[in-house]
Design an enzyme around this catalytic site. Structure first.
Site, PDB file in Angstrom:
ATOM      1  N   LYS A 195     165.495 -57.079   2.933  1.00 55.37           N
ATOM      2  CA  LYS A 195     164.251 -56.845   2.204  1.00 55.37           C
ATOM      3  C   LYS A 195     164.243 -55.408   1.691  1.00 55.37           C
ATOM      4  CE  LYS A 195     159.241 -57.368   3.221  1.00 55.37           C
ATOM      5  NZ  LYS A 195     158.296 -57.786   4.296  1.00 55.37           N
ATOM      6  N   SER A 247     155.171 -61.451   3.016  1.00 59.02           N
ATOM      7  CA  SER A 247     155.634 -60.597   1.953  1.00 59.02           C
ATOM      8  C   SER A 247     157.147 -60.600   1.751  1.00 59.02           C
ATOM      9  CB  SER A 247     155.182 -59.164   2.216  1.00 59.02           C
ATOM     10  OG  SER A 247     155.775 -58.671   3.414  1.00 59.02           O
ATOM     11  N   SER A 253     154.892 -61.984   7.792  1.00 59.83           N
ATOM     12  CA  SER A 253     155.715 -61.874   6.588  1.00 59.83           C
ATOM     13  C   SER A 253     157.141 -62.391   6.684  1.00 59.83           C
ATOM     14  CB  SER A 253     155.762 -60.433   6.111  1.00 59.83           C
ATOM     15  OG  SER A 253     154.584 -60.150   5.404  1.00 59.83           O
TER      16      SER A 253
HETATM   17  N1  GLN Z   1     150.245 -61.306   4.852  1.00 65.18           N
HETATM   18  C1  GLN Z   1     149.966 -60.307   5.838  1.00 65.18           C
HETATM   19  C2  GLN Z   1     149.373 -59.083   5.184  1.00 65.18           C
HETATM   20  O1  GLN Z   1     149.162 -59.136   4.021  1.00 65.18           O
HETATM   21  C3  GLN Z   1     151.203 -59.960   6.589  1.00 65.18           C
HETATM   22  C4  GLN Z   1     152.064 -58.999   5.890  1.00 65.18           C
HETATM   23  C5  GLN Z   1     153.288 -58.686   6.665  1.00 65.18           C
HETATM   24  O2  GLN Z   1     153.560 -59.290   7.695  1.00 65.18           O
HETATM   25  N2  GLN Z   1     153.993 -57.660   6.213  1.00 65.18           N
HETATM   26  O3  GLN Z   1     149.126 -58.096   5.806  1.00 65.18           O
END
Ligand code: GLN
Length: 452
Positions: free
Chosen positions: A53, A128, A152
């Site tokens: 990532k 994400s 994420s």
């Molecule tokens: N979707 C969650 C957020 O927006 C988790 C994001 C993540 O795990 N980086 O914070």
């Protein structure tokens, strides 16, 4: 070094171009990997093509975090987890697309445009770490790293139909991972089998003197045993099984529990009474941490700097306003507000208490059970554009993944077939602290014996 890996790296740019519309990759690092191939050591990941990532640092390569503010930034060092992949013989072919600074659930909040779900290009791949999920799901690479703060890794794995592990907090060094919410962030693994997920996890896990929160706990080698899997006690919780969950997901969840029962595993109903407060506590605590972590992108120390600002204040505000996208700005403002004098007790401290209660729910539950089985997401992958203008709905898509993040326990998404429209369904296996190996036992058992 296997000649196959050389050929695959050489063919990588063309293979990538073919899936262009999916927009899963930010930087193609295959030529760099090719140059280093001869010097690559022999190890457990030799001959494997991997992706990371783009919030993980790889020396001499841009790290963007999908943000305009990091435009032109080239990392002078490599993250510990990434270095361990390289030391294990892996070739890193790409840096993948994400929501800006890993804030989001759909990979639509990227300054490079959205990533698309390979099963239906009009739908999101989850986020994400959407790019990492897509390159694994489409077999462009064998495995990939993502980061999981509140879901994420697990949620995009569910939306793309692959395995996605969030390890115990502290299991994997965060050194070289761009910080979002430091008491939650954890580097995780995507792969298409339990075995490879476990293998990559074993490579990256373990204490690192460069991250003071990394755990000095031995990593147990995964050695599958059907007997051990059959001896597990499985927990189910009503808080994860209700009207708010899409019918097909609930049906698959019940089908899997029914199957486990039929195989002789013990099923126990437990209760996690504070689950409903998870989302609220998570979005208070993570925005507070984000507002402080992202203060460094001020155009002076780091980040985009506007040309010829009127004064010092304009340097900060114009640089930050033009460098950050709307969602990141929303979270910084929310977090700054929550931490301001007079509000800190009301929100931040209270959310910390809720976090402790959620943690206690799990500690109590794991006195009786080995693995908690839940859906990973309440919905199947949603259409692109469906939630971007409604942050609350977007936040609710994490309802089943944030509790484990608040507690810091490990959890794995396992693919559980597809629904009527061909879209993947994912289920989540969670365990007590440092129980990754137990999760893999059940995951492998299901991979071998359960068919949807
Ligand atoms: N979707 C969650 C957020 O927006 C988790 C994001 C993540 O795990 N980086 O914070």
């Amino acid at each position: 070094m296997s000649p196959i890996i050389r050929e695959r790296l050489q063919a990588f740019p063309v293979a990538l171009k073919k899936q262009g519309e999916l927009n899963a990759v930010i930087t193609d690092t295959s030529s760099q990997a090719l140059e280093q191939l001869d010097a690559s050591p022999d190890g457990p990941l030799s001959g494997l093509l991997l992706a990371i990532k783009d919030n993980l640092n790889l020396v001499d390569t841009p790290t963007t975090a999908a943000s305009r503010t990091l435009e032109g930034y080239v990392s002078p060092y490599t993250a510990t987890a990434v270095q361990r992949l390289l030391d294990a013989g892996a070739a890193i072919a790409a840096k993948t697309n994400l929501d800006e600074f890993a804030m989001g659930s759909s990979t639509e909040y990227s300054c490079f445009g959205p990533t698309r779900n390979p099963h239906d290009h009009e739908r999101v791949p989850g986020g994400s770490s959407g790019g990492s999920a897509v390159v694994v799901a489409t077999a462009l690479v064998e495995a990939a790293l993502g980061s999981d703060t509140g879901g994420s890794v697990r949620q995009p794995a569910a939306f793309c139909g692959i395995y996605g592990l969030k390890p115990t907090y502290g299991r994997v060094s965060r050194y070289g991972l761009i910080a979002f919410a430091s008491s939650f962030d954890q580097i995780g693994v995507f792969a298409r089998s339990t075995e490879l997920t476990a293998k990559v996890f074993e490579v990256i896990a373990g204490h690192d003197p460069l991250d003071s929160t990394s755990a000095d706990e031995p990593v147990v080698h995964f050695d599958y045993s059907e007997e051990r899997a059959r001896g597990l006690t499985i927990g189910i919780a009503p808080e994860y099984d209700h009207e708010g969950v899409e019918r097909e997901i609930r049906e698959r969840y019940h089908d899997l529990i029914h199957f486990l029962k039929g195989q002789g595993l013990t099923i126990k109903e437990i209760s996690l009474p504070h689950t409903a407060h998870g989302i609220a506590a998570y979005y208070v605590l993570t925005t507070a941490e984000a507002s402080s972590n992202l203060a460094r992108y001020d155009g002076v120390r780091y980040g985009r700097r506007v040309h010829a600002p009127a004064n010092l204040e304009a340097l900060y505000t114009d640089s930050r306003s033009s460098g950050f996208g709307a969602e990141v700005q929303r979270r910084i403002m929310l977090g700054t507000y929550l931490l301001s004098a007079g509000y800190m007790d009301r929100y931040y401290i209270r959310a910390q208490r809720v976090r402790r209660l959620i943690q206690q729910d799990f500690i109590t539950a794991f006195e009786e059970i080995d693995i908690l089985v839940t859906p990973t997401t309440p919905t199947i992958p949603f259409p692109i554009g469906g939630k971007v203008n409604d942050p609350m709905t977007m936040y609710l898509s994490d309802v089943f993944t944030v509790p484990m993040s608040l507690a810091g326990i490990p959890a794995l998404n396992i693919p559980a077939g597809t629904g009527a429209n061909g879209l993947p369904i994912g289920l989540q296996l969670s365990a007590n602290y440092f129980g990754e190996e137990t999760i893999f036992q059940l995951s492998r058992f299901l991979e071998q014996n359960y068919s949807t």
